[in-house]
Design an enzyme around this catalytic site. Structure first.
Site, PDB file in Angstrom:
ATOM      1  N   ALA A  37      34.226   2.252  10.275  1.00 10.83           N
ATOM      2  CA  ALA A  37      35.241   2.190   9.232  1.00 10.83           C
ATOM      3  C   ALA A  37      36.019   3.497   9.283  1.00 10.83           C
ATOM      4  CB  ALA A  37      34.571   2.016   7.878  1.00 10.83           C
ATOM      5  N   GLY A  75      30.801   0.442  11.263  1.00 17.22           N
ATOM      6  CA  GLY A  75      31.444  -0.873  11.139  1.00 17.22           C
ATOM      7  C   GLY A  75      31.694  -1.526  12.496  1.00 17.22           C
ATOM      8  N   GLU A 108      28.490  -3.096  13.338  1.00 13.29           N
ATOM      9  CA  GLU A 108      28.342  -4.255  12.442  1.00 13.29           C
ATOM     10  C   GLU A 108      29.268  -5.401  12.861  1.00 13.29           C
ATOM     11  OE1 GLU A 108      28.952  -1.561   9.091  1.00 13.29           O
ATOM     12  OE2 GLU A 108      27.133  -2.389   8.188  1.00 13.29           O
ATOM     13  N   GLU A 135      25.846   5.999   9.532  1.00 10.83           N
ATOM     14  CA  GLU A 135      26.269   6.175   8.128  1.00 10.83           C
ATOM     15  C   GLU A 135      25.472   7.235   7.382  1.00 10.83           C
ATOM     16  OE1 GLU A 135      26.188   3.318   9.710  1.00 10.83           O
ATOM     17  OE2 GLU A 135      27.907   2.098   9.105  1.00 10.83           O
TER      18      GLU A 135
HETATM   19  N1  COA Z   1      37.363   6.995  11.197  1.00 10.78           N
HETATM   20  C1  COA Z   1      38.539   7.642  11.294  1.00 10.78           C
HETATM   21  N2  COA Z   1      38.950   8.273  12.402  1.00 10.78           N
HETATM   22  C2  COA Z   1      38.125   8.282  13.446  1.00 10.78           C
HETATM   23  C3  COA Z   1      36.875   7.643  13.421  1.00 10.78           C
HETATM   24  C4  COA Z   1      36.504   6.959  12.222  1.00 10.78           C
HETATM   25  N3  COA Z   1      35.370   6.286  12.112  1.00 10.78           N
HETATM   26  N4  COA Z   1      36.269   7.808  14.604  1.00 10.78           N
HETATM   27  C5  COA Z   1      37.107   8.532  15.357  1.00 10.78           C
HETATM   28  N5  COA Z   1      38.241   8.823  14.659  1.00 10.78           N
HETATM   29  C6  COA Z   1      39.390   9.580  15.090  1.00 10.78           C
HETATM   30  C7  COA Z   1      39.125  11.083  15.114  1.00 10.78           C
HETATM   31  O1  COA Z   1      39.288  11.641  13.825  1.00 10.78           O
HETATM   32  C8  COA Z   1      40.180  11.542  16.080  1.00 10.78           C
HETATM   33  O2  COA Z   1      41.425  11.539  15.428  1.00 10.78           O
HETATM   34  P1  COA Z   1      42.458  12.794  15.636  1.00 10.78           P
HETATM   35  O3  COA Z   1      42.769  12.779  17.111  1.00 10.78           O
HETATM   36  O4  COA Z   1      43.623  12.435  14.775  1.00 10.78           O
HETATM   37  O5  COA Z   1      41.705  14.019  15.216  1.00 10.78           O
HETATM   38  C9  COA Z   1      40.231  10.416  17.099  1.00 10.78           C
HETATM   39  O6  COA Z   1      39.714   9.273  16.436  1.00 10.78           O
HETATM   40  C10 COA Z   1      39.400  10.679  18.342  1.00 10.78           C
HETATM   41  O7  COA Z   1      38.076  10.963  17.938  1.00 10.78           O
HETATM   42  P2  COA Z   1      37.259  12.286  18.390  1.00 10.78           P
HETATM   43  O8  COA Z   1      36.218  12.557  17.362  1.00 10.78           O
HETATM   44  O9  COA Z   1      38.223  13.390  18.680  1.00 10.78           O
HETATM   45  O10 COA Z   1      36.621  11.781  19.744  1.00 10.78           O
HETATM   46  P3  COA Z   1      35.280  12.331  20.431  1.00 10.78           P
HETATM   47  O11 COA Z   1      35.265  11.742  21.790  1.00 10.78           O
HETATM   48  O12 COA Z   1      35.197  13.809  20.313  1.00 10.78           O
HETATM   49  O13 COA Z   1      34.070  11.714  19.568  1.00 10.78           O
HETATM   50  C11 COA Z   1      32.904   9.976  18.372  1.00 10.78           C
HETATM   51  C12 COA Z   1      33.867  10.329  19.535  1.00 10.78           C
HETATM   52  C13 COA Z   1      32.882   8.458  18.280  1.00 10.78           C
HETATM   53  C14 COA Z   1      31.517  10.529  18.676  1.00 10.78           C
HETATM   54  C15 COA Z   1      33.456  10.594  17.073  1.00 10.78           C
HETATM   55  O14 COA Z   1      34.827  10.234  16.923  1.00 10.78           O
HETATM   56  C16 COA Z   1      32.740  10.108  15.828  1.00 10.78           C
HETATM   57  O15 COA Z   1      31.628  10.524  15.563  1.00 10.78           O
HETATM   58  N6  COA Z   1      33.404   9.225  15.034  1.00 10.78           N
HETATM   59  C17 COA Z   1      32.862   8.763  13.776  1.00 10.78           C
HETATM   60  C18 COA Z   1      31.809   7.699  14.004  1.00 10.78           C
HETATM   61  C19 COA Z   1      31.205   7.283  12.693  1.00 10.78           C
HETATM   62  O16 COA Z   1      30.569   8.033  11.987  1.00 10.78           O
HETATM   63  N7  COA Z   1      31.407   5.996  12.345  1.00 10.78           N
HETATM   64  C20 COA Z   1      30.839   5.402  11.172  1.00 10.78           C
HETATM   65  C21 COA Z   1      31.786   5.451  10.047  1.00 10.78           C
HETATM   66  S1  COA Z   1      31.034   4.719   8.600  1.00 10.78           S
END
Ligand code: COA
Length: 262
Positions: A68, A113, A116, A136
């Protein structure tokens, strides 16, 4: 159909619809607009006679769906949080209850999400780059789009709790060995692999496929007696179809059946 959506790319070819979540710069994170579009597209595809099955995937090479949209989540209070979870559950339940087979083609991160969404689909193909996770708890949250319910039904409570409690990411190979992924393939093969998995279903009798999905999935929430009763009822309905006459006749006549979804 694409004109109707800002965040989805929808394509129909050879009776298979592909729905790609298209926010690659945000790793396809599901904001509320994207969830609304997903809620809209599934009933349409279910009603479209040109579509026999559906693939869900993520645009770009890095992510299926990274969860999400955390930016939207951050401001939620208790009441809005519950409503947010209900909305997401409704969206994913539409997918889970789709009468046509739905395959997730997981090409990268399937987190929160995204995981999910993948487990709301009926089958999952994982590229070697796929990473499944429910992170989460690292955000002070719990899964709210079905993760605490559907995951254990697929991989068992012990493994599901490991994912839910630790937030650890599971790679494609481990996901496959747990039954979370039905197949693993190279990243450039993920759509083709999902298509060939669906093709194996699409040459079967469509109503039988629909009844089999319905009794297997609804049966998970029933006691054995009620589940068996539903199975017998749908078995009876299958016996009432032209396709059952055709399928059994074709077997006995040693020829390929021609199903008409009747
Ligand atoms: N919601 C909003 N934005 C998200 C996102 C999410 N769940 N997951 C990634 N993004 C965005 C980042 O903020 C970033 O945006 P920006 O370029 O404007 O800063 C872009 O997507 C790229 O992500 P980034 O974190 O730079 O890539 P990465 O390769 O370094 O890391 C992940 C990848 C997936 C490990 C990391 O993005 C992450 O942990 N995301 C969240 C996952 C999460 O907790 N999901 C559950 C949500 S309930």
């Amino acid at each position: 159909m694409n004109d109707a959506y800002d965040n989805l790319i929808v394509d129909v070819a050879d009776r298979i619809a592909t729905v790609a979540i298209n926010r690659p710069d945000k790793l396809n994170a599901l904001n509320s607009a994207t969830e609304r579009e997903l809620q809209d597209v599934f009933p349409r595809l279910a009603a479209n006679p040109d579509v026999g099955g559906i693939i869900v995937t993520g645009a770009g090479e890095k992510a299926f769906v990274a969860g999400a949209d955390i930016g939207e989540l951050a401001g939620l209070g208790a009441t809005e949080g519950k409503e947010f979870a209900f909305q997401g559950q409704t969206t994913f339940t539409r997918i889970a209850q789709c009468p046509k087979p739905v395959v997730a083609a997981v090409n990268g991160y399937a987190l929160g999400g995204g995981c999910e969404l993948a487990i709301a689909c009926h089958l999952r193909v994982a590229s070697t780059r796929a990473r499944f996770g429910l992170p989460e708890v690292t955000l002070g949250l719990i899964p709210g789009h079905g993760g605490t319910q559907r995951l254990a039904r697929i991989i068992g409570t012990g493994r599901a709790l490991e994912m839910v409690l630790t937030g650890r990411m599971v790679d494609a190979e481990e996901a496959h060995s747990w039954g979370l992924a039905n197949a693993v393939c190279e990243p450039d093969q993920v759509i083709d692999t999902a298509r060939s998995l669906l093709a194996q279903v699409l040459d079967k009798a469509p109503l039988a496929v629909q009844y089999a999905l319905e009794t297997t999935l609804r049966g998970e929430d029933m006691g054995l007696d009620d589940g068996l009763y539903m199975e017998a009822t749908l078995f009876g309905m299958a016996c009432g179809t032209d396709d059952m006459r055709e399928g059994t006749a074709a077997f006995l006549e040693k020829r390929k059946p021609e199903f008409k979804a009747r």
